[in-house]
Design a protein around this motif. Structure first.
Motif, mmCIF file in Angstrom:
data_model
loop_
_atom_site.group_PDB
_atom_site.id
_atom_site.type_symbol
_atom_site.label_atom_id
_atom_site.label_comp_id
_atom_site.label_asym_id
_atom_site.label_seq_id
_atom_site.Cartn_x
_atom_site.Cartn_y
_atom_site.Cartn_z
ATOM 1 N N ASP A 191 -0.895 3.680 4.736
ATOM 2 C CA ASP A 191 -0.705 3.616 3.287
ATOM 3 C C ASP A 191 0.728 3.245 2.901
ATOM 4 O O ASP A 191 1.045 3.181 1.716
ATOM 5 N N ASN A 216 4.228 8.576 2.654
ATOM 6 C CA ASN A 216 2.797 8.805 2.804
ATOM 7 C C ASN A 216 2.480 9.402 4.163
ATOM 8 O O ASN A 216 3.024 8.989 5.184
ATOM 9 N N THR A 256 0.157 0.797 -2.062
ATOM 10 C CA THR A 256 -0.222 1.526 -0.848
ATOM 11 C C THR A 256 -1.536 1.035 -0.240
ATOM 12 O O THR A 256 -2.199 1.779 0.473
ATOM 13 N N ASN A 312 1.056 8.614 -4.801
ATOM 14 C CA ASN A 312 -0.352 9.004 -4.812
ATOM 15 C C ASN A 312 -0.426 10.531 -4.819
ATOM 16 O O ASN A 312 0.080 11.168 -5.720
#
Length: 794
Positions: free
Chosen positions: A161, A156, A183, A128
């Motif tokens: 997540d 993360n 996630t 991400n």
């Protein structure tokens, strides 16, 4: 194949537990430190290996001779409670949920030369918007297509997540390629097959299901909550229709789900070992093998469940690797059933590797209904028990249906009971792999009105609001006498034991069968006794976050760092009435789950008035049993259990504990030596956990009583009083030379007054119906009091 039976009444036998079923121990290989997870591996020559994690390293152990396991390699790593491993082709991959080992990769190609190459793979990954070096992960799964799925990793920033990191191992097993992530929620463990990922989303308490066909873009398909809201592990049946889960909590189950529709997954059944039900045992990991669920169950060891009928899971195998108390995180961490030889290898945290040979037999199933013999309506809550060495029972549901079973075929007695019906017993023939259907019709019993009169043993007066319990193997009825000391109720035509009591009296017990006797008098001796079989209303105070005093049947929890002993007791004091006691918290599980935390807990008795009971007593002794445990934490244990007698104006510490009692301890304290300022007082037990200390703190109280004793050696009589004959058989004469006799009292050797008479004469002749023995005679004149030893002959 089904056999249909309709059963009627006859007598059955008792139940007992069986520890080990359908397992043979081949060998045990201890580790030098605490172990954790386990996996299996087979080399190119067909030699089998156990890969076993510990808090310090990863061990590779040859099973070329299963009876003599041989360590061939050790790969040290960061100290960690958690290590998990899986294999792909000729490599082993190990996660560590502490420190910064990243992913340990072990090249197993030279394992036959007792040599392995390894490295700690610590790539920088972008997930991400987070970029970080892979430092640790909780778990790993590798699917049939050569993709590894890392669970609960440190990439993360937000732990919630940390679902799955997906790695491609096909291009180069030594250098994985990161290809995607999921996630949505933290995953504690993962299982993947046919590009469907099942995530143990432990903090959500649910099984999450994802389509991972596109590794870069996993798609959420659905979720289902598990029974104890702490989903730890998932395994799928070979046909993909069923999922089996564990919750890593005390008294939790293995759950079975129908997953044919990911948007509407249905729980079918839940199983936990009946022999240790309620003792805080914790399931850890389950694996599906040919319809069987091979499960590591911490202090219960390895448990094998027949899951081929997922709506009726039955235990068909067990091997207990752990000899300590039930409950907590000691014992069997993992069990691997997939070796080609059929051996099961298991890891015990305390005692290392176990090599076991299982015998897989399908369960013998007993299923059916319970209904009312008069109207045919379903009976909810009927207990159906197969009377065998292996515990097997179930309660009928709202439709009257029940399902149970056991491991061994044979002819068994079956008992069906319900509080509102006659108990039925019958015989069934059970066979492995077969369902025997049993339909039982229960008849309502004859109800007979019974009257119990509760009296003061000495005065003969009624005792109002006395507690009276009627119980037998099937029923437990608690009631209370009315203002006239009378209990009136309807009982079934069967035998009961009666326990009666009231504060300020000792217990009295009796037996009754309404067919033989519909009325009875129960006499309560004056005094104080509380084994907590009855609830006399002790009060509880305090500000601790957990671990408040509770009156209950105790559930043992293992001591911190000492699995052979309990922190919370596993039983009350032996030999007292009932099974209850007062303990600080009783939720089971680990020792820190419901101990006293960050505050004080106080237990107070109702007021005790000893003045009416002391007449003729040479001494008064306070008796009770106490349990105290204090261990673990961030510094030396320094908590205290304090016992006090409290009057309206003073507080006297009579007992104190700063070190472990190592079990129940009997205490006897002379009340006379305390010089209390009042005959009315309360008994108080107080313990506290210091804020932030992290200590495990447990306490218990049981078997309270006040004992009034006489001392014949101290008995004296003046020259102005004559007693004759002494010993006597029928009539005793008491004569004084001066003062008139006002009252005569006779006490037994427990200090109980058993005879009294008021008079106003210089000479008195008395006749009693007392049994032969030694007594204490108290002569109260107008001027003073005289005491004498008295002997009644046969």
């Amino acid at each position: 194949m089904k056999h249909i039976l309709l059963l009627f009444l006859f007598l059955g036998s008792s139940l007992s537990a069986q520890d080990n079923i359908n397992f043979e121990l081949i060998s045990n290989f201890p580790l030098p430190e605490t172990g954790n997870d386990i996996w299996g591996y087979v080399d190119a020559e067909g030699t089998e290996y156990a890969i076993l994690g510990s808090v310090e390293a990863t061990y590779i152990i040859s099973l070329e001779d299963p009876a003599n396991p041989r360590q061939v390699a050790v790969v040290p790593g960061t100290t960690s409670t958690w290590r998990d491993m899986k294999t792909f082709q000729e490599h082993c991959y190990v996660t560590t949920d502490a420190g910064a080992d990243g992913l340990l990769i072990i090249d197993m190609r030279e394992i036959r030369t007792d040599s392995v190459a390894f490295k700690f793979w610590r790539p920088e990954l972008i997930v991400n918007t987070d970029t970080a070096t892979l430092a640790r992960c909780h778990n790993i799964y590798i699917d049939e297509f050569g993709f590894a799925y890392l669970a609960g990793c440190s990439i993360n920033a937000d732990r919630n997540d940390r679902g799955a990191l997906i790695l491609d191992l096909n291009q180069d097993p030594w250098n994985p390629v990161y290809v995607g992530a999921e996630t949505r929620a933290y995953a504690h463990d993962l299982y993947v097959r046919d590009n469907i990922m099942y995530a143990s989303e432990i903090y959500n308490g649910e099984m999450g299901v994802y389509d991972v066909s596109d590794k870069a873009n996993p798609v959420f398909l659905g979720s289902a909550p598990t029974s104890f809201d702490f989903t730890h592990n998932i395994w799928i049946s070979d046909d993909g229709k069923y999922a089996f889960t564990t919750d890593e909590r005390g008294n939790a189950f293995v759950d079975a789900f129908d997953i044919t529709d990911f948007t509407d997954m249905k729980k079918l059944d839940s199983y936990r070992p009946l022999e240790t039900e309620g003792r805080g045992v914790i399931p850890h990991n389950t694996h599906y093998y040919d319809g069987y669920l091979v499960t590591s169950w911490y202090t219960d060891g390895v448990v094998v469940i027949d899951g081929s009928r997922p709506n009726n899971m039955v235990k068909v195998g067990a091997y207990d690797t752990y000899e300590g108390p039930d409950g907590g995180f000691s014992g069997c961490w993992g069990a691997y059933p997939f070796l080609p030889s059929g051996l099961v290898i298991a890891s015990d945290r305390q005692t290392g590797l176990y090599v076991l040979r299982p015998t897989y037999d399908r369960a013998c199933y007993l299923e059916g209904t319970v209904s009312d013999a008069t109207d045919g309506m379903a009976i909810n809550g009927a207990l159906v028990e197969i009377e065998s060495e292996q515990l097997a029972f179930d309660n009928s549901d709202a439709t009257g249906e029940f399902k149970t079973g056991l491991a061994t075929s044979g002819t068994y007695n079956v008992k069906v009971s319900h509080p509102d019906y006659k108990t039925f017993n019958g015989t069934v023939e059970l066979n492995n792999g077969e369902v025997t259907e049993l339909n039982v019709q229960l008849e309502r019993p004859l109800e007979i009105s019974v009257e119990i009169m509760v009296l003061d043993e000495f005065t003969g007066d009624p005792v109002p609001q006395a507690q009276v319990k009627f119980y037998n193997a099937d029923r437990n009825i608690l009631t209370q006498s009315d203002s006239d000391g009378i209990v009136t109720l309807n009982l079934f035509d069967e035998s009961y034991i009666i326990v009666a009591g009231s504060w300020g009296y000792r217990y009295a017990t009796a037996e009754i069968n309404p067919l033989d006797n519909t009325s009875m008098t129960v006499e309560l001796p004056q005094g104080y006794q509380d084994d907590f079989a009855l609830d006399y209303g002790w009060t509880v105070e305090g500000d601790a976050e957990t671990g408040s005093w509770v009156r209950d049947i105790p559930i043992g929890t293992p001591a911190s760092g000492d699995p052979d002993n309990n922190a919370n007791p596993g039983n009350d004091v032996e030999g007292d009435v009932g099974e209850q006691c007062y303990i600080t918290g009783n939720a089971g599980g680990g020792s820190g789950d419901d101990d006293v935390d960050n505050g004080t807990v106080i237990l107070k008795s109702p007021p005790i008035d000893i003045e009416p009971l002391t007449l003729g007593a040479a001494s008064i002794d306070l008796l009770y049993s106490v349990w105290f445990y204090n261990g673990g934490g961030n510094n030396m244990p320094n908590d205290t259990l304090t016992v006090k007698l409290v009057t309206t104006t003073s507080e006297t510490i009579i007992d104190e504990y700063t070190s472990n009692t190592d079990g129940w301890v009997d205490v006897s304290i002379s009340v006379d030596d305390l010089n209390l300022d009042s005959p009315v007082f309360q008994l108080v037990f107080e313990t506290a956990d210091r804020q932030g200390s992290g200590h495990i703190l447990e306490a218990g109280v049981d078997a309270f009583q006040l004992v009034f004793t006489t001392s014949v050696q101290d008995a004296s009589i003046s020259e102005f009083v004559k007693i004759y004959p002494n010993p006597f058989e029928d009539v005793l004469t008491i004569e004084t030379e001066s003062s008139e006799i006002a009252q005569l009292n006779i006490f037994d050797m427990m200090g109980r007054r058993v005879f009294t008479v008021n008079t106003s004469a210089n000479i008195e002749r008395i006749s009693t119906q007392l049994e032969s023995g030694i007594y204490l005679l108290q002569i109260q004149t107008i001027d003073n009091q005289e005491v004498s030893k008295l002997i009644i002959k046969e």
